[in-house]
Design a protein around this motif. Sequence first.
Motif, PDB file in Angstrom:
ATOM      1  N   THR A  25      -6.659 -26.746 -17.187  1.00 27.05           N
ATOM      2  CA  THR A  25      -5.914 -25.485 -17.198  1.00 27.05           C
ATOM      3  C   THR A  25      -4.877 -25.457 -16.088  1.00 27.05           C
ATOM      4  O   THR A  25      -3.710 -25.103 -16.306  1.00 27.05           O
ATOM      5  CB  THR A  25      -6.879 -24.294 -17.043  1.00 27.05           C
ATOM      6  OG1 THR A  25      -7.789 -24.284 -18.142  1.00 27.05           O
ATOM      7  CG2 THR A  25      -6.128 -22.981 -17.007  1.00 27.05           C
ATOM      8  N   ARG A  26      -5.296 -25.828 -14.887  1.00 28.54           N
ATOM      9  CA  ARG A  26      -4.355 -25.797 -13.764  1.00 28.54           C
ATOM     10  C   ARG A  26      -3.218 -26.800 -13.954  1.00 28.54           C
ATOM     11  O   ARG A  26      -2.055 -26.506 -13.674  1.00 28.54           O
ATOM     12  CB  ARG A  26      -5.105 -26.080 -12.466  1.00 28.54           C
ATOM     13  CG  ARG A  26      -6.004 -24.939 -12.012  1.00 28.54           C
ATOM     14  CD  ARG A  26      -6.713 -25.258 -10.707  1.00 28.54           C
ATOM     15  NE  ARG A  26      -7.861 -26.136 -10.887  1.00 28.54           N
ATOM     16  CZ  ARG A  26      -8.320 -26.972  -9.960  1.00 28.54           C
ATOM     17  NH1 ARG A  26      -7.688 -27.083  -8.798  1.00 28.54           N
ATOM     18  NH2 ARG A  26      -9.391 -27.707 -10.189  1.00 28.54           N
ATOM     19  N   GLY A  81      -7.906 -15.805 -13.597  1.00 23.20           N
ATOM     20  CA  GLY A  81      -8.976 -15.817 -14.583  1.00 23.20           C
ATOM     21  C   GLY A  81      -9.969 -16.922 -14.342  1.00 23.20           C
ATOM     22  O   GLY A  81      -9.916 -17.642 -13.347  1.00 23.20           O
ATOM     23  N   PRO A  82     -10.919 -17.087 -15.276  1.00 25.33           N
ATOM     24  CA  PRO A  82     -11.960 -18.094 -15.128  1.00 25.33           C
ATOM     25  C   PRO A  82     -11.430 -19.487 -15.355  1.00 25.33           C
ATOM     26  O   PRO A  82     -10.395 -19.683 -15.969  1.00 25.33           O
ATOM     27  CB  PRO A  82     -12.963 -17.705 -16.234  1.00 25.33           C
ATOM     28  CG  PRO A  82     -12.115 -17.053 -17.282  1.00 25.33           C
ATOM     29  CD  PRO A  82     -11.059 -16.310 -16.518  1.00 25.33           C
ATOM     30  N   ALA A  83     -12.139 -20.474 -14.852  1.00 22.99           N
ATOM     31  CA  ALA A  83     -11.762 -21.863 -15.060  1.00 22.99           C
ATOM     32  C   ALA A  83     -11.908 -22.219 -16.520  1.00 22.99           C
ATOM     33  O   ALA A  83     -12.704 -21.653 -17.244  1.00 22.99           O
ATOM     34  CB  ALA A  83     -12.657 -22.784 -14.222  1.00 22.99           C
ATOM     35  N   SER A  84     -11.094 -23.202 -16.961  1.00 25.84           N
ATOM     36  CA  SER A  84     -11.176 -23.625 -18.347  1.00 25.84           C
ATOM     37  C   SER A  84     -12.552 -24.203 -18.624  1.00 25.84           C
ATOM     38  O   SER A  84     -13.177 -24.826 -17.787  1.00 25.84           O
ATOM     39  CB  SER A  84     -10.117 -24.687 -18.637  1.00 25.84           C
ATOM     40  OG  SER A  84     -10.434 -25.900 -18.007  1.00 25.84           O
ATOM     41  N   GLY A  85     -13.005 -23.981 -19.856  1.00 20.66           N
ATOM     42  CA  GLY A  85     -14.307 -24.493 -20.235  1.00 20.66           C
ATOM     43  C   GLY A  85     -15.446 -23.573 -19.834  1.00 20.66           C
ATOM     44  O   GLY A  85     -16.602 -23.857 -20.112  1.00 20.66           O
ATOM     45  N   SER A  86     -15.134 -22.444 -19.183  1.00 18.34           N
ATOM     46  CA  SER A  86     -16.200 -21.546 -18.756  1.00 18.34           C
ATOM     47  C   SER A  86     -16.669 -20.634 -19.861  1.00 18.34           C
ATOM     48  O   SER A  86     -17.654 -19.939 -19.714  1.00 18.34           O
ATOM     49  CB  SER A  86     -15.726 -20.694 -17.579  1.00 18.34           C
ATOM     50  OG  SER A  86     -14.649 -19.873 -17.950  1.00 18.34           O
TER      51      SER A  86
END
Length: 267
Positions: A124-125, A202-207
């Motif tokens: 994501t980042r 927001g939340p980290a990807s895959g969360s």
Amino acid sequence: MTTNLPDLRILSTARIRGHGLLLRPWDPDSEADAGAWLRGNTDPEFRRWNTPITPVTDRAGARESLRTRAERAREGAAATFAITDEDSGTVLGHIGMNDVRRFLASAAVGYWVLPEARGRGVATRALGLIADWGFTELGLHRMELDHVVGHEVSCRVAERCGFRYEGTMRGALFEEGRRDAFRDAHLHARLSTDPPPDIASGPASGSGAASGSGAALQHPGSVSGSGARSGSGAASGSGAALQHPGSVSGSGSASRPASASHPEPAQ
């Protein structure tokens, strides 16, 4: 009339920083880079979702693969970045623009994350960084990515970074481990005129949670293992739900890899 893009030879030397990451060109002469490239390309989960035209199976092949990509970057046709930790320099994965089209001011993005770096929002980042750079520094109008239907983690990464679902492409990618059969792929894209997503808050990807600047993406009728998307990992967004059937997901675990592919030239 041609689009006024900058000298695209900068693709071979660019370094992009942000969100705790440094995206820098892969070095074909580095043993460490060749080793990381080999590990990424031979990882079973990478192979599950990606079938390269020319598979990388050893260090010699990894170095040759990186040399081919470095040459395309010097030509302004593509960019190949190692995703690294900004502080330690540790390689976490790969992200690249595989098809830069000057006349259309567009590019296609592909990425993968090494097993030990998954579940930390790396994809994501990195996707957010390269998208912002492509629009602001290269002057691109459109960036797109595709992934095999059923790759829920990659869907969430795309949504989180403002790459909206645009449709299902029939028979667009090779079947797993085969080059004589094809499978469907989802197409996502983001335009320079789209509202920028708020990746940092927001939340980290895959969360399990997905949000973006447009509609939420939901998969009715999905086949799932232990974690259906309608449970604790429901997708959410600021607009109406955009539905497309036919997705198949596994457990929904954060440890599943985020990767997106785009057909690359033979090496």
